[in-house]
Enzyme design. Structure first.
Site, mmCIF file in Angstrom:
data_model
loop_
_atom_site.group_PDB
_atom_site.id
_atom_site.type_symbol
_atom_site.label_atom_id
_atom_site.label_comp_id
_atom_site.label_asym_id
_atom_site.label_seq_id
_atom_site.Cartn_x
_atom_site.Cartn_y
_atom_site.Cartn_z
ATOM 1 N N GLY A 7 0.815 -1.222 0.000
ATOM 2 C CA GLY A 7 0.000 0.000 0.000
ATOM 3 C C GLY A 7 0.841 1.260 0.000
ATOM 4 O O GLY A 7 0.440 2.303 0.521
ATOM 5 N N GLY A 10 -0.159 5.144 -1.067
ATOM 6 C CA GLY A 10 -1.172 5.921 -0.378
ATOM 7 C C GLY A 10 -0.603 7.108 0.376
ATOM 8 O O GLY A 10 0.552 7.504 0.179
ATOM 9 N N ASP A 47 -1.197 -7.029 -5.285
ATOM 10 C CA ASP A 47 -2.535 -7.031 -4.700
ATOM 11 C C ASP A 47 -2.471 -7.939 -3.475
ATOM 12 O O ASP A 47 -2.273 -9.150 -3.606
ATOM 13 C CB ASP A 47 -3.540 -7.562 -5.731
ATOM 14 C CG ASP A 47 -4.959 -7.617 -5.194
ATOM 15 O OD1 ASP A 47 -5.155 -7.493 -3.968
ATOM 16 O OD2 ASP A 47 -5.879 -7.806 -6.015
ATOM 17 N N TYR A 136 -13.909 -1.523 8.864
ATOM 18 C CA TYR A 136 -12.507 -1.115 8.985
ATOM 19 C C TYR A 136 -11.993 -1.401 10.398
ATOM 20 O O TYR A 136 -10.948 -2.036 10.584
ATOM 21 C CB TYR A 136 -12.420 0.383 8.663
ATOM 22 C CG TYR A 136 -11.070 1.033 8.811
ATOM 23 C CD1 TYR A 136 -9.977 0.630 8.060
ATOM 24 C CD2 TYR A 136 -10.908 2.112 9.691
ATOM 25 C CE1 TYR A 136 -8.746 1.275 8.185
ATOM 26 C CE2 TYR A 136 -9.691 2.763 9.807
ATOM 27 C CZ TYR A 136 -8.615 2.336 9.058
ATOM 28 O OH TYR A 136 -7.409 2.976 9.181
HETATM 29 N N1 LIG Z 1 -4.274 8.061 7.011
HETATM 30 C C1 LIG Z 1 -4.763 7.934 8.230
HETATM 31 O O1 LIG Z 1 -5.298 8.899 8.799
HETATM 32 C C2 LIG Z 1 -4.663 6.628 8.955
HETATM 33 C C3 LIG Z 1 -5.106 6.560 10.283
HETATM 34 C C4 LIG Z 1 -5.037 5.350 10.951
HETATM 35 C C5 LIG Z 1 -4.492 4.252 10.325
HETATM 36 N N2 LIG Z 1 -4.069 4.326 9.038
HETATM 37 C C6 LIG Z 1 -3.565 3.117 8.424
HETATM 38 O O2 LIG Z 1 -2.344 3.373 7.746
HETATM 39 C C7 LIG Z 1 -2.274 2.578 6.562
HETATM 40 C C8 LIG Z 1 -1.992 3.468 5.377
HETATM 41 O O3 LIG Z 1 -2.979 4.465 5.329
HETATM 42 P P1 LIG Z 1 -3.036 5.566 4.186
HETATM 43 O O4 LIG Z 1 -3.602 6.767 4.797
HETATM 44 O O5 LIG Z 1 -1.758 5.635 3.467
HETATM 45 O O6 LIG Z 1 -4.173 4.932 3.283
HETATM 46 P P2 LIG Z 1 -4.457 5.203 1.736
HETATM 47 O O7 LIG Z 1 -5.877 4.841 1.491
HETATM 48 O O8 LIG Z 1 -3.979 6.541 1.331
HETATM 49 O O9 LIG Z 1 -3.483 4.125 1.068
HETATM 50 C C9 LIG Z 1 -3.768 2.752 1.129
HETATM 51 C C10 LIG Z 1 -3.114 2.121 -0.070
HETATM 52 O O10 LIG Z 1 -3.514 0.743 -0.082
HETATM 53 C C11 LIG Z 1 -3.640 0.386 -1.431
HETATM 54 N N3 LIG Z 1 -4.486 -0.793 -1.598
HETATM 55 C C12 LIG Z 1 -5.837 -0.878 -1.554
HETATM 56 N N4 LIG Z 1 -6.220 -2.140 -1.832
HETATM 57 C C13 LIG Z 1 -5.082 -2.853 -2.041
HETATM 58 C C14 LIG Z 1 -4.815 -4.191 -2.359
HETATM 59 N N5 LIG Z 1 -5.809 -5.089 -2.565
HETATM 60 N N6 LIG Z 1 -3.535 -4.584 -2.479
HETATM 61 C C15 LIG Z 1 -2.515 -3.696 -2.313
HETATM 62 N N7 LIG Z 1 -2.696 -2.395 -2.021
HETATM 63 C C16 LIG Z 1 -3.980 -1.990 -1.877
HETATM 64 C C17 LIG Z 1 -4.252 1.603 -2.116
HETATM 65 O O11 LIG Z 1 -4.003 1.569 -3.528
HETATM 66 C C18 LIG Z 1 -3.561 2.740 -1.398
HETATM 67 O O12 LIG Z 1 -2.436 3.215 -2.116
HETATM 68 C C19 LIG Z 1 -3.593 1.834 6.448
HETATM 69 O O13 LIG Z 1 -3.411 0.514 6.896
HETATM 70 C C20 LIG Z 1 -4.507 2.595 7.361
HETATM 71 O O14 LIG Z 1 -5.476 1.752 7.929
HETATM 72 C C21 LIG Z 1 -4.139 5.496 8.342
#
Ligand SMILES: NC(=O)c1ccc[n+]([C@@H]2O[C@H](COP(=O)([O-])OP(=O)(O)OC[C@H]3O[C@@H](n4cnc5c(N)ncnc54)[C@H](O)[C@@H]3O)[C@@H](O)[C@H]2O)c1
Length: 315
Positions: A7, A10, A47, A136
């Site tokens: 991921g 992201g 994926d 989630y």
């Molecule tokens: N951003 C926040 O505020 C926040 C808060 C708490 C926890 N988190 C956790 O941090 C982690 C990263 O968060 P983020 O903000 O970068 O999220 P994001 O949604 O920006 O990025 C998540 C990434 O996962 C990828 N993804 C989705 N389905 C996929 C799959 N089947 N296989 C591979 N990749 C896949 C997406 O393409 C995306 O690039 C996550 O696990 C999220 O739960 C984030």
């Protein structure tokens, strides 16, 4: 270290990949689609719901440490719960299994305040009954338990943080705390924003540089110092109208109004208002550096630059 991220394309990956490369690590960044800007990492398509593909990539790259970021976030996950289950639950299982089979040393998990449910103490400590109200949160609570299981049963050194809502110079991407980031982004590009959260909404938030540093510090901490696998980390917990005031200080004249969206407001109301991160402070010396206003001062020029860059790319 030899590091693999899932991921990585992201919001967190956008800052974490560069920080890991800058720290001298060899970095393999994976996501559903290859990224144009490599940031000094090798990019591969992966994926995480595809167990065979996950196994093949871990076998091929032989990382010491995996940062598992791939997930479907809270608001998006309520619209597509089956996909959230597949990515967050099965995807985490696939990664843990591949790490166990191929002898990965360390697994870094990104959990969330969404593991909590309503009616908890304020601030909320690490160990309370977890009754999440979203798919989630359910899948992340399960991921935390899987981390503990793989650590105790298989010796895979699993570590993670429960992130507050993270704010960075990025476009909002489906989290329930996006109202905070929209105040900056739409405040700058449109001169105002209609918030989907009430003015008195208060949940834990954190600026991304602190979030990235937390992951780096936890990953580097000596294991004997750690009393658990997953830790609360905290920075600040402003009301929505306090965020609006902080943005207005740096972007004079903006107009923020409030029109709560029942789905996302319901999710926000189910979360704790503040986190107690005493254990992270005691065990590995965690301290957030940025207050709300310090974040605003640093973030506003970065959001302006991001919007200018995107305008330059527009046809
Ligand atoms: N951003 C926040 O505020 C926040 C808060 C708490 C926890 N988190 C956790 O941090 C982690 C990263 O968060 P983020 O903000 O970068 O999220 P994001 O949604 O920006 O990025 C998540 C990434 O996962 C990828 N993804 C989705 N389905 C996929 C799959 N089947 N296989 C591979 N990749 C896949 C997406 O393409 C995306 O690039 C996550 O696990 C999220 O739960 C984030």
């Amino acid at each position: 270290m030899n590091i693999l991220l899932t991921g990585a394309g992201g919001q967190i990956g956008a800052d974490l990949v560069g920080a890991l490369v800058a720290a001298g690590h060899r970095v393999v960044a994976t996501d559903l689609r290859p990224q144009a800007a490599g940031q000094g990492a090798t990019w591969r398509t992966l994926d995480v719901t595809d167990a065979a593909a996950v196994d093949a990539v871990i076998a091929d790259e032989r990382p010491d440490t995996v940062f598992h970021l791939a997930a479907i976030l809270s608001a998006s996950g309520e619209r597509t719960p089956a996909q959230a289950y597949a990515v967050n639950q099965t995807g985490t299982w696939n990664l843990l299994e591949a790490c166990r089979i191929h002898g990965v040393t360390r697994f870094i998990f990104t959990s969330t305040i969404a593991v909590y449910g309503p009616g908890l103490p304020d601030p909320c400590p690490d160990d309370v009954p977890l009754h999440p109200t979203t798919m989630y949160g359910v899948t992340k609570a399960s991921g935390e338990l899987l981390c503990e299981y793989y650590w105790k049963k298989h010796g895979l050194d699993c570590r993670g943080v429960r992130f507050p809502g993270l704010i960075s110079a990025a476009l909002p991407g489906g989290g329930s705390t996006d109202y905070a980031l929209f105040m900056y982004v739409d405040g700058i590009r449109h001169g105002g924003y209609e918030s989907f959260a009430r003015a008195d909404t208060r949940v834990p938030l954190m600026y991304m540089p602190d979030g990235v540093r937390a992951l780096l510090e936890l990953a580097a901490a000596p294991r004997p110092q750690l009393s658990r696998c997953v830790y609360n980390i905290a920075a600040f917990s402003p009301r929505a109208d306090q965020i609006a005031a902080s943005v207005a200080r740096a972007v004079p004249g903006i107009r923020i109004t409030y029109a709560p969206d029942p789905l996302r407001q319901g999710i926000l109301d189910s979360w704790p208002r503040a986190l107690d991160d005493r254990l992270a402070r005691d065990d590995w010396g965690w301290r957030a550096a940025y207050s709300l206003d310090a974040m605003t001062d640093d973030l506003v020029p970065k959001v302006r630059a991001l919007l200018d860059q995107r305008a330059g790319l527009a046809p």
